[in-house]
Design an enzyme around this catalytic site. Sequence first.
Site, PDB file in Angstrom:
ATOM      1  N   LYS A  76       0.793  -1.230   0.000  1.00  8.35           N
ATOM      2  CA  LYS A  76       0.000   0.000   0.000  1.00  8.35           C
ATOM      3  C   LYS A  76       0.832   1.289   0.000  1.00  8.35           C
ATOM      4  O   LYS A  76       0.390   2.328   0.476  1.00  8.35           O
ATOM      5  CB  LYS A  76      -0.994   0.049   1.187  1.00  8.35           C
ATOM      6  CG  LYS A  76      -1.737  -1.206   1.494  1.00  8.35           C
ATOM      7  CD  LYS A  76      -2.164  -1.986   0.309  1.00  8.35           C
ATOM      8  CE  LYS A  76      -3.236  -1.337  -0.524  1.00  8.35           C
ATOM      9  NZ  LYS A  76      -3.435  -2.102  -1.794  1.00  8.35           N
ATOM     10  N   SER A  77       2.037   1.182  -0.547  1.00 15.46           N
ATOM     11  CA  SER A  77       2.901   2.365  -0.600  1.00 15.46           C
ATOM     12  C   SER A  77       3.005   2.953  -1.998  1.00 15.46           C
ATOM     13  O   SER A  77       3.787   3.882  -2.217  1.00 15.46           O
ATOM     14  CB  SER A  77       4.317   1.991  -0.128  1.00 15.46           C
ATOM     15  OG  SER A  77       4.282   1.539   1.182  1.00 15.46           O
ATOM     16  N   THR A  79       2.836   0.583  -4.915  1.00 16.34           N
ATOM     17  CA  THR A  79       3.339  -0.514  -5.751  1.00 16.34           C
ATOM     18  C   THR A  79       2.684  -0.503  -7.137  1.00 16.34           C
ATOM     19  O   THR A  79       3.376  -0.596  -8.160  1.00 16.34           O
ATOM     20  CB  THR A  79       3.009  -1.873  -5.075  1.00 16.34           C
ATOM     21  OG1 THR A  79       3.182  -1.751  -3.671  1.00 16.34           O
ATOM     22  CG2 THR A  79       3.845  -2.995  -5.629  1.00 16.34           C
ATOM     23  N   THR A  80       1.361  -0.398  -7.153  1.00 19.21           N
ATOM     24  CA  THR A  80       0.604  -0.477  -8.416  1.00 19.21           C
ATOM     25  C   THR A  80       1.039   0.646  -9.362  1.00 19.21           C
ATOM     26  O   THR A  80       1.270   0.418 -10.562  1.00 19.21           O
ATOM     27  CB  THR A  80      -0.908  -0.349  -8.106  1.00 19.21           C
ATOM     28  OG1 THR A  80      -1.225  -1.189  -6.996  1.00 19.21           O
ATOM     29  CG2 THR A  80      -1.760  -0.723  -9.286  1.00 19.21           C
ATOM     30  N   TRP A  81       1.153   1.820  -8.815  1.00 19.67           N
ATOM     31  CA  TRP A  81       1.547   2.999  -9.609  1.00 19.67           C
ATOM     32  C   TRP A  81       2.977   2.825 -10.137  1.00 19.67           C
ATOM     33  O   TRP A  81       3.249   3.033 -11.315  1.00 19.67           O
ATOM     34  CB  TRP A  81       1.443   4.234  -8.713  1.00 19.67           C
ATOM     35  CG  TRP A  81       1.439   5.553  -9.409  1.00 19.67           C
ATOM     36  CD1 TRP A  81       1.300   5.790 -10.750  1.00 19.67           C
ATOM     37  CD2 TRP A  81       1.557   6.837  -8.783  1.00 19.67           C
ATOM     38  NE1 TRP A  81       1.329   7.146 -10.992  1.00 19.67           N
ATOM     39  CE2 TRP A  81       1.483   7.809  -9.801  1.00 19.67           C
ATOM     40  CE3 TRP A  81       1.727   7.259  -7.455  1.00 19.67           C
ATOM     41  CZ2 TRP A  81       1.573   9.176  -9.535  1.00 19.67           C
ATOM     42  CZ3 TRP A  81       1.802   8.624  -7.184  1.00 19.67           C
ATOM     43  CH2 TRP A  81       1.733   9.565  -8.212  1.00 19.67           C
ATOM     44  N   HIS A 139       7.503  -7.446  -1.745  1.00 24.67           N
ATOM     45  CA  HIS A 139       7.398  -6.715  -0.472  1.00 24.67           C
ATOM     46  C   HIS A 139       8.496  -7.196   0.487  1.00 24.67           C
ATOM     47  O   HIS A 139       8.513  -6.803   1.649  1.00 24.67           O
ATOM     48  CB  HIS A 139       6.036  -6.985   0.189  1.00 24.67           C
ATOM     49  CG  HIS A 139       4.865  -6.414  -0.555  1.00 24.67           C
ATOM     50  ND1 HIS A 139       4.898  -5.193  -1.194  1.00 24.67           N
ATOM     51  CD2 HIS A 139       3.602  -6.893  -0.727  1.00 24.67           C
ATOM     52  CE1 HIS A 139       3.706  -4.950  -1.725  1.00 24.67           C
ATOM     53  NE2 HIS A 139       2.915  -5.972  -1.477  1.00 24.67           N
ATOM     54  N   LYS A 295      -8.254   5.864  -3.085  1.00 22.54           N
ATOM     55  CA  LYS A 295      -8.365   7.319  -3.201  1.00 22.54           C
ATOM     56  C   LYS A 295      -7.170   7.917  -3.938  1.00 22.54           C
ATOM     57  O   LYS A 295      -7.291   8.891  -4.652  1.00 22.54           O
ATOM     58  CB  LYS A 295      -8.416   7.954  -1.815  1.00 22.54           C
ATOM     59  CG  LYS A 295      -9.737   7.918  -1.129  1.00 22.54           C
ATOM     60  CD  LYS A 295      -9.658   8.819   0.089  1.00 22.54           C
ATOM     61  CE  LYS A 295     -10.992   8.956   0.792  1.00 22.54           C
ATOM     62  NZ  LYS A 295     -10.847   9.768   2.005  1.00 22.54           N
TER      63      LYS A 295
HETATM   64  P1  A3P Z   1      -5.043   4.687  -0.903  1.00 21.19           P
HETATM   65  O1  A3P Z   1      -5.599   3.473  -0.252  1.00 21.19           O
HETATM   66  O2  A3P Z   1      -4.483   5.666   0.092  1.00 21.19           O
HETATM   67  O3  A3P Z   1      -5.972   5.341  -1.864  1.00 21.19           O
HETATM   68  P2  A3P Z   1      -0.242  -0.424  -3.501  1.00 21.19           P
HETATM   69  O4  A3P Z   1      -0.267  -0.232  -4.955  1.00 21.19           O
HETATM   70  O5  A3P Z   1       1.132  -0.469  -2.907  1.00 21.19           O
HETATM   71  O6  A3P Z   1      -1.135  -1.528  -3.075  1.00 21.19           O
HETATM   72  O7  A3P Z   1      -0.845   0.920  -2.882  1.00 21.19           O
HETATM   73  C1  A3P Z   1      -2.188   1.248  -3.070  1.00 21.19           C
HETATM   74  C2  A3P Z   1      -2.329   2.728  -2.811  1.00 21.19           C
HETATM   75  O8  A3P Z   1      -1.851   3.451  -3.941  1.00 21.19           O
HETATM   76  C3  A3P Z   1      -3.781   3.108  -2.627  1.00 21.19           C
HETATM   77  O9  A3P Z   1      -3.763   4.249  -1.773  1.00 21.19           O
HETATM   78  C4  A3P Z   1      -4.169   3.439  -4.059  1.00 21.19           C
HETATM   79  O10 A3P Z   1      -5.320   4.244  -4.146  1.00 21.19           O
HETATM   80  C5  A3P Z   1      -2.933   4.174  -4.537  1.00 21.19           C
HETATM   81  N1  A3P Z   1      -2.771   4.134  -5.993  1.00 21.19           N
HETATM   82  C6  A3P Z   1      -3.009   3.099  -6.839  1.00 21.19           C
HETATM   83  N2  A3P Z   1      -2.766   3.448  -8.094  1.00 21.19           N
HETATM   84  C7  A3P Z   1      -2.378   4.742  -8.075  1.00 21.19           C
HETATM   85  C8  A3P Z   1      -2.003   5.669  -9.091  1.00 21.19           C
HETATM   86  N3  A3P Z   1      -1.998   5.338 -10.379  1.00 21.19           N
HETATM   87  N4  A3P Z   1      -1.651   6.905  -8.696  1.00 21.19           N
HETATM   88  C9  A3P Z   1      -1.663   7.268  -7.406  1.00 21.19           C
HETATM   89  N5  A3P Z   1      -2.014   6.436  -6.397  1.00 21.19           N
HETATM   90  C10 A3P Z   1      -2.370   5.184  -6.725  1.00 21.19           C
END
Ligand code: A3P
Length: 300
Positions: A76-77, A79-81, A139, A295
């Site tokens: 949740k830091s 990763t996806t982005w 992770h 969000k």
């Molecule tokens: P929030 O829950 O605060 O909205 P991970 O990818 O490490 O699982 O982290 C998920 C977090 O990154 C979530 O935060 C998610 O909304 C946010 N996130 C996912 N895709 C994103 C993007 N393209 N740009 C910015 N934040 C993104």
Amino acid sequence: MEKKADSKCSSAQVQDPKDESQELLQTLEQQLVWNSSWFVKYDGFWFPVRLFKAILSTRKYFKAKETDIILSTMPKSGTTWLKALTFCIVNRDVYIIDENPLLTATPHTVVPFFEYNTYAEQENPDLEHIPSPRIFSTHISFNVLPNSIRESNCRIIYICKNPLDQFISHWLFMLEMKIGKDAKPLAMDEAFDMFCQGNHPFGPFWAHMLGYWNAHLNSPQNVLFLKYEDLKEDITLSIKKIAEFLGFPFSLDEQKQGAIQQISRFCSFEHLSTLEVNKNGNFLGMVKNSSFFRKGEVGD
Ligand code: A3P
């Protein structure tokens, strides 16, 4: 909620009875973390028991190449982005934007995790056929990475997030995952106390960050240390930084033609979260793809 780990996860919870990791598991401290599933403390970090075998296989079998790119994060830091950005940056000459695989596959499929996909599906998969640069994510804390990564010249990108935001994001995500079917949702205060003590998935968060921070200080050419908040503040600069670090810098022509802005828009929360593939389906049958896009804001 059991807080200290005198009891161990029963062997029935470990899938393969012949599995070598099981023997090691029985010698390690285990506990229920966030009421959802069993975690094992290994080299100072809390790892999900169900991923332990895959983590050991990663350490044992993964052979890093100099061209490899490893994306490391606490859950949740960002990763996806980071997966989407890195994939688009290094493959910008391979796919035109309209044919980018991220239009039809989630970032977690396009850039697999060592512990959830790659080494969970097979103990020792053949990764030689993957074209360079291979991109993997994890992770796993820096000290637990396979030696071949730490000793090779490959590139590691670490992204971290303000722990308060990361905690909220992770706690809500865990509630949605409902891994432990009989588990009651853990109250936020209780989860937060455990988080502050380092008892959370892949924690302690401070040791996780410090491991990669020190690796960055020791070897800045191999380890890039990013902050989610910096990407939110200036994504253009961050994309340039990632591209230069990986040896894929943007030429002046590309910059004039708006290549950076194109990637930034493509990987934005607004764009990725509205793609059908990210709105529907689930990741490894465990969690909805849409849960990776909540969000996307700082200071929640
Ligand atoms: P929030 O829950 O605060 O909205 P991970 O990818 O490490 O699982 O982290 C998920 C977090 O990154 C979530 O935060 C998610 O909304 C946010 N996130 C996912 N895709 C994103 C993007 N393209 N740009 C910015 N934040 C993104």
